[in-house]
Design an enzyme around this catalytic site. Sequence first.
Site, PDB file in Angstrom:
ATOM      1  N   LYS A  13     -10.273  -3.124  12.275  1.00 51.70           N
ATOM      2  CA  LYS A  13      -9.060  -2.741  13.010  1.00 51.70           C
ATOM      3  C   LYS A  13      -8.991  -3.448  14.366  1.00 51.70           C
ATOM      4  O   LYS A  13      -7.919  -3.915  14.774  1.00 51.70           O
ATOM      5  CB  LYS A  13      -9.002  -1.220  13.193  1.00 51.70           C
ATOM      6  CG  LYS A  13      -8.736  -0.442  11.904  1.00 51.70           C
ATOM      7  CD  LYS A  13      -7.414  -0.814  11.248  1.00 51.70           C
ATOM      8  CE  LYS A  13      -7.086   0.040  10.048  1.00 51.70           C
ATOM      9  NZ  LYS A  13      -5.902  -0.409   9.296  1.00 51.70           N
ATOM     10  N   ILE A  17      -4.337  11.537   9.933  1.00 52.67           N
ATOM     11  CA  ILE A  17      -2.994  11.984   9.543  1.00 52.67           C
ATOM     12  C   ILE A  17      -3.105  13.132   8.540  1.00 52.67           C
ATOM     13  O   ILE A  17      -3.853  13.049   7.565  1.00 52.67           O
ATOM     14  CB  ILE A  17      -2.182  10.819   8.925  1.00 52.67           C
ATOM     15  CG1 ILE A  17      -2.163   9.606   9.868  1.00 52.67           C
ATOM     16  CG2 ILE A  17      -0.771  11.283   8.588  1.00 52.67           C
ATOM     17  CD1 ILE A  17      -1.556   9.850  11.230  1.00 52.67           C
ATOM     18  N   TYR A  65     -14.813  -0.495   9.116  1.00 56.96           N
ATOM     19  CA  TYR A  65     -13.376  -0.182   9.220  1.00 56.96           C
ATOM     20  C   TYR A  65     -12.891  -0.403  10.659  1.00 56.96           C
ATOM     21  O   TYR A  65     -11.875  -1.067  10.898  1.00 56.96           O
ATOM     22  CB  TYR A  65     -13.177   1.276   8.799  1.00 56.96           C
ATOM     23  CG  TYR A  65     -11.780   1.831   8.933  1.00 56.96           C
ATOM     24  CD1 TYR A  65     -10.751   1.400   8.115  1.00 56.96           C
ATOM     25  CD2 TYR A  65     -11.507   2.841   9.858  1.00 56.96           C
ATOM     26  CE1 TYR A  65      -9.474   1.952   8.222  1.00 56.96           C
ATOM     27  CE2 TYR A  65     -10.240   3.393   9.973  1.00 56.96           C
ATOM     28  CZ  TYR A  65      -9.229   2.951   9.152  1.00 56.96           C
ATOM     29  OH  TYR A  65      -7.972   3.486   9.260  1.00 56.96           O
ATOM     30  N   ASP A 123      -1.575  -7.186  -5.298  1.00 60.40           N
ATOM     31  CA  ASP A 123      -2.866  -7.148  -4.612  1.00 60.40           C
ATOM     32  C   ASP A 123      -2.684  -7.999  -3.373  1.00 60.40           C
ATOM     33  O   ASP A 123      -2.376  -9.192  -3.468  1.00 60.40           O
ATOM     34  CB  ASP A 123      -3.965  -7.727  -5.514  1.00 60.40           C
ATOM     35  CG  ASP A 123      -5.328  -7.698  -4.827  1.00 60.40           C
ATOM     36  OD1 ASP A 123      -5.390  -7.622  -3.580  1.00 60.40           O
ATOM     37  OD2 ASP A 123      -6.341  -7.759  -5.554  1.00 60.40           O
ATOM     38  N   ILE A 124      -2.829  -7.401  -2.206  1.00 61.04           N
ATOM     39  CA  ILE A 124      -2.493  -8.107  -0.971  1.00 61.04           C
ATOM     40  C   ILE A 124      -3.405  -9.305  -0.728  1.00 61.04           C
ATOM     41  O   ILE A 124      -3.095 -10.163   0.119  1.00 61.04           O
ATOM     42  CB  ILE A 124      -2.471  -7.136   0.231  1.00 61.04           C
ATOM     43  CG1 ILE A 124      -1.809  -7.770   1.446  1.00 61.04           C
ATOM     44  CG2 ILE A 124      -3.874  -6.642   0.566  1.00 61.04           C
ATOM     45  CD1 ILE A 124      -0.480  -8.421   1.183  1.00 61.04           C
ATOM     46  N   GLY A 179       0.840  -1.207   0.000  1.00 58.08           N
ATOM     47  CA  GLY A 179       0.000   0.000   0.000  1.00 58.08           C
ATOM     48  C   GLY A 179       0.864   1.241   0.000  1.00 58.08           C
ATOM     49  O   GLY A 179       0.514   2.269   0.574  1.00 58.08           O
ATOM     50  N   GLY A 219      -0.221   5.083  -1.016  1.00 58.13           N
ATOM     51  CA  GLY A 219      -1.238   5.815  -0.267  1.00 58.13           C
ATOM     52  C   GLY A 219      -0.672   7.020   0.462  1.00 58.13           C
ATOM     53  O   GLY A 219       0.505   7.373   0.328  1.00 58.13           O
ATOM     54  N   ASP A 223       2.004  -1.918  -4.526  1.00 52.77           N
ATOM     55  CA  ASP A 223       0.617  -1.429  -4.479  1.00 52.77           C
ATOM     56  C   ASP A 223      -0.097  -2.071  -5.671  1.00 52.77           C
ATOM     57  O   ASP A 223       0.495  -2.874  -6.402  1.00 52.77           O
ATOM     58  CB  ASP A 223       0.578   0.117  -4.551  1.00 52.77           C
ATOM     59  CG  ASP A 223      -0.660   0.694  -3.864  1.00 52.77           C
ATOM     60  OD1 ASP A 223      -1.779   0.336  -4.286  1.00 52.77           O
ATOM     61  OD2 ASP A 223      -0.506   1.485  -2.915  1.00 52.77           O
TER      62      ASP A 223
END
Length: 315
Positions: free
Chosen positions: A145, A171, A141, A52-53, A10, A13, A36
């Site tokens: 997490k 962030i 989301y 692609d993870i 990623g 990003g 990524d």
Amino acid sequence: MTTGNILVIGANGQIGTVLTETLRNAHGNDRVIASDLAPAATAAHGPFETLDILNAVRLGEIIRQYDIRQVYHLAAILSATGEQHPQWAWDVNMGGLFNVLEAAREYRLKVFFPSSIASFGPFAERQNTPQHGPLEPTTVYGISKVAGELWSQYYFLRYGVDVRSLRYPGIISYQSMPGGGTTDYAVEIFHKAVLEEPFTCFLRDDTRLPMMYMDDAVRATLLLMEAPAEQVKLHTSYNLSGMSFTPAELSAAIRAHYPGFEVQYQPDFRQGIADSWPESIDDTDARHDWGWAPSFDLQAMTLEMLTRLREKYGR
Ligand code: NAD
Ligand code: SER
């Protein structure tokens, strides 16, 4: 070089762009492999692999090809996009993490997994939210997490995998745009200010959220990853605090530099997400265990963002 080669997943990003550059400056361009879904800026100054993870086979190939020893796993679907596509967000966030944890178990990798203030839900204390307490998030989301934090701890306890994690606040950075979160307004507003255009905020003016300047976020990440193992006492995820402000307070800080800056408020579905999150965070454990302290407050961050964006836009 004790860290060995590093894989950033990623990498294109908001955080990956800056973290990849910082890691390359510290360890050498060739030792930090960016990955990524497609090549972008991070492909320009060092190795880049399309990944692609959700493809565990490809992940294994890259780890073997580059003899990877550390992984920064940043690929995820963020809070606002996640609410629009809940099943996809769950699949990417959990499927991706499982592939990384399994690879870490097989290849004995050290892993960084970012969690979020989104791990907390409406039953957590909203001011100075403590490290331990109710989580119960209401977004997909946040659920991903919390589950990710617990699976990370499980892989540490069961398999001895060295996974380290931070609950990042929102962030703020000038280098790239944020990727579909609820705190994105706090980046977008600076671009409008420097372009001398009015800004429409998707949160109410009094919505206080925890935030952090990118330099602090990257510094905290590297501090945690480089800390001796005995100093890392939490294996879920560390609370991390930089600053907290509302859109009205941020607008006022910008108006100190651009007195005519206009802001309107049109809250949308993201207001409900923000209302379920903490207003400020108690990060005593991070400060105590591995010496964390932020450098940027609202005024310092505002000055830095405006200065950098003026350079970027040639204004
Ligand atoms: P971002 O959305 O800007 O970047 C995520 C990157 O992951 C993108 O480049 C995207 O192309 C990539 N990606 C998406 N699906 C992928 C897949 N299947 N395989 C490979 N790559 C894929 O996110 P970010 O802001 O850089 O956040 C990085 C991490 O930090 C995420 O885990 C996020 O949850 C966490 N975090 C971010 C913030 C923030 O304010 N930016 C706050 C808290 C936590
Ligand atoms: N900035 C992130 C988001 O808003 C917090 O994890 O989704």
